[in-house]
Write a protein that holds these residues in place. Sequence first.
Motif, PDB file in Angstrom:
ATOM      1  N   GLN A  22     -15.580 -26.099 -12.461  1.00 33.33           N
ATOM      2  CA  GLN A  22     -15.438 -25.627 -13.837  1.00 33.33           C
ATOM      3  C   GLN A  22     -16.813 -25.556 -14.519  1.00 33.33           C
ATOM      4  N   LYS A  23     -17.780 -25.000 -13.767  1.00 26.65           N
ATOM      5  CA  LYS A  23     -19.141 -24.840 -14.274  1.00 26.65           C
ATOM      6  C   LYS A  23     -19.636 -23.442 -13.981  1.00 26.65           C
ATOM      7  N   LEU A  24     -20.564 -23.002 -14.806  1.00 26.76           N
ATOM      8  CA  LEU A  24     -21.204 -21.696 -14.666  1.00 26.76           C
ATOM      9  C   LEU A  24     -22.709 -21.928 -14.682  1.00 26.76           C
ATOM     10  N   PHE A  25     -23.408 -21.244 -13.785  1.00 26.73           N
ATOM     11  CA  PHE A  25     -24.870 -21.349 -13.693  1.00 26.73           C
ATOM     12  C   PHE A  25     -25.443 -19.952 -13.864  1.00 26.73           C
ATOM     13  N   VAL A  26     -26.476 -19.839 -14.702  1.00 21.23           N
ATOM     14  CA  VAL A  26     -27.101 -18.546 -14.972  1.00 21.23           C
ATOM     15  C   VAL A  26     -28.547 -18.589 -14.491  1.00 21.23           C
ATOM     16  N   PHE A  27     -28.870 -17.637 -13.629  1.00 18.83           N
ATOM     17  CA  PHE A  27     -30.232 -17.505 -13.118  1.00 18.83           C
ATOM     18  C   PHE A  27     -30.819 -16.211 -13.655  1.00 18.83           C
ATOM     19  N   ARG A  28     -32.056 -16.279 -14.129  1.00 20.38           N
ATOM     20  CA  ARG A  28     -32.751 -15.090 -14.627  1.00 20.38           C
ATOM     21  C   ARG A  28     -34.047 -14.943 -13.842  1.00 20.38           C
ATOM     22  N   VAL A  59     -17.030 -24.429 -18.163  1.00 19.21           N
ATOM     23  CA  VAL A  59     -16.157 -23.286 -18.403  1.00 19.21           C
ATOM     24  C   VAL A  59     -14.705 -23.727 -18.261  1.00 19.21           C
ATOM     25  N   SER A  60     -13.802 -22.842 -18.622  1.00 24.37           N
ATOM     26  CA  SER A  60     -12.386 -23.044 -18.323  1.00 24.37           C
ATOM     27  C   SER A  60     -11.886 -21.752 -17.695  1.00 24.37           C
ATOM     28  N   THR A  61     -11.469 -21.840 -16.435  1.00 23.21           N
ATOM     29  CA  THR A  61     -10.982 -20.664 -15.720  1.00 23.21           C
ATOM     30  C   THR A  61      -9.449 -20.674 -15.713  1.00 23.21           C
ATOM     31  N   PRO A  87     -11.418 -26.993 -22.484  1.00 19.80           N
ATOM     32  CA  PRO A  87     -10.919 -28.371 -22.515  1.00 19.80           C
ATOM     33  C   PRO A  87     -11.355 -29.255 -21.355  1.00 19.80           C
ATOM     34  N   GLY A  88     -12.047 -28.684 -20.341  1.00 22.87           N
ATOM     35  CA  GLY A  88     -12.480 -29.505 -19.214  1.00 22.87           C
ATOM     36  C   GLY A  88     -11.595 -29.339 -17.996  1.00 22.87           C
ATOM     37  N   TYR A  89     -10.674 -28.392 -18.064  1.00 25.37           N
ATOM     38  CA  TYR A  89      -9.814 -28.094 -16.917  1.00 25.37           C
ATOM     39  C   TYR A  89      -9.410 -26.625 -16.980  1.00 25.37           C
ATOM     40  N   ARG A  90      -8.749 -26.144 -15.931  1.00 23.48           N
ATOM     41  CA  ARG A  90      -8.331 -24.744 -15.850  1.00 23.48           C
ATOM     42  C   ARG A  90      -7.205 -24.507 -16.864  1.00 23.48           C
ATOM     43  N   ALA A  91      -7.459 -23.640 -17.858  1.00 22.70           N
ATOM     44  CA  ALA A  91      -6.484 -23.475 -18.935  1.00 22.70           C
ATOM     45  C   ALA A  91      -6.303 -22.032 -19.400  1.00 22.70           C
ATOM     46  N   SER A  92      -7.066 -21.088 -18.867  1.00 22.41           N
ATOM     47  CA  SER A  92      -6.995 -19.706 -19.373  1.00 22.41           C
ATOM     48  C   SER A  92      -5.927 -18.897 -18.630  1.00 22.41           C
ATOM     49  N   HIS A  93      -5.755 -17.656 -19.053  1.00 23.65           N
ATOM     50  CA  HIS A  93      -4.845 -16.722 -18.379  1.00 23.65           C
ATOM     51  C   HIS A  93      -5.570 -15.942 -17.288  1.00 23.65           C
ATOM     52  N   GLY A  94      -6.732 -16.430 -16.854  1.00 24.51           N
ATOM     53  CA  GLY A  94      -7.503 -15.767 -15.805  1.00 24.51           C
ATOM     54  C   GLY A  94      -8.936 -15.495 -16.208  1.00 24.51           C
ATOM     55  N   CYS A  95      -9.197 -15.496 -17.511  1.00 18.55           N
ATOM     56  CA  CYS A  95     -10.552 -15.276 -17.998  1.00 18.55           C
ATOM     57  C   CYS A  95     -11.425 -16.506 -17.735  1.00 18.55           C
TER      58      CYS A  95
END
Length: 140
Positions: free
Chosen positions: A25-31, A41-43, A93-101
């Motif tokens: 439940q994390k996102l990493f951005v590289f530039r 994130v919440s997926t 919220p710290g866990y998977r909670a979206s409708h797919g987003c």
Amino acid sequence: DLSAPLTTAAALKAGVLIVVSIPSQKLFVFRDGALWDSSRVSTGKPGKSTPTGTFTILEKKRRHRSTLYDDAPMPYMQRLTWGGVAMHGGRVPGYRASHGCIRLPHEFAKKLYSLTDYDSTVVVVTKKRAKSAEQALEAA
């Protein structure tokens, strides 16, 4: 003239590479090859899972509302699929909670929105666990 989307390697070299780890439940951005920032994130929740794979940004809107789920606000929306999957600001919220987003904290969603572009951003969504930038690059 439709140019081919950037590859993961090309985006990492000169562009923006975003790696979303569903298990972490994390996102990493590289530039341009360096870690720019990371966020929780919440997926998608069970039954509404976030698709895995490599995506480009199809559409961006600062103020968007869901046409699928009760007109829900989706600020700083960056569409990944025409079927309704996007990165956007929302409750994380710290866990998977979206409708797919892929939901992001609001301030992070705003910051990320200003960084990304249609032709220079690649988003990789993976089922591999990634708790560090190094693990995220290995998962991509």
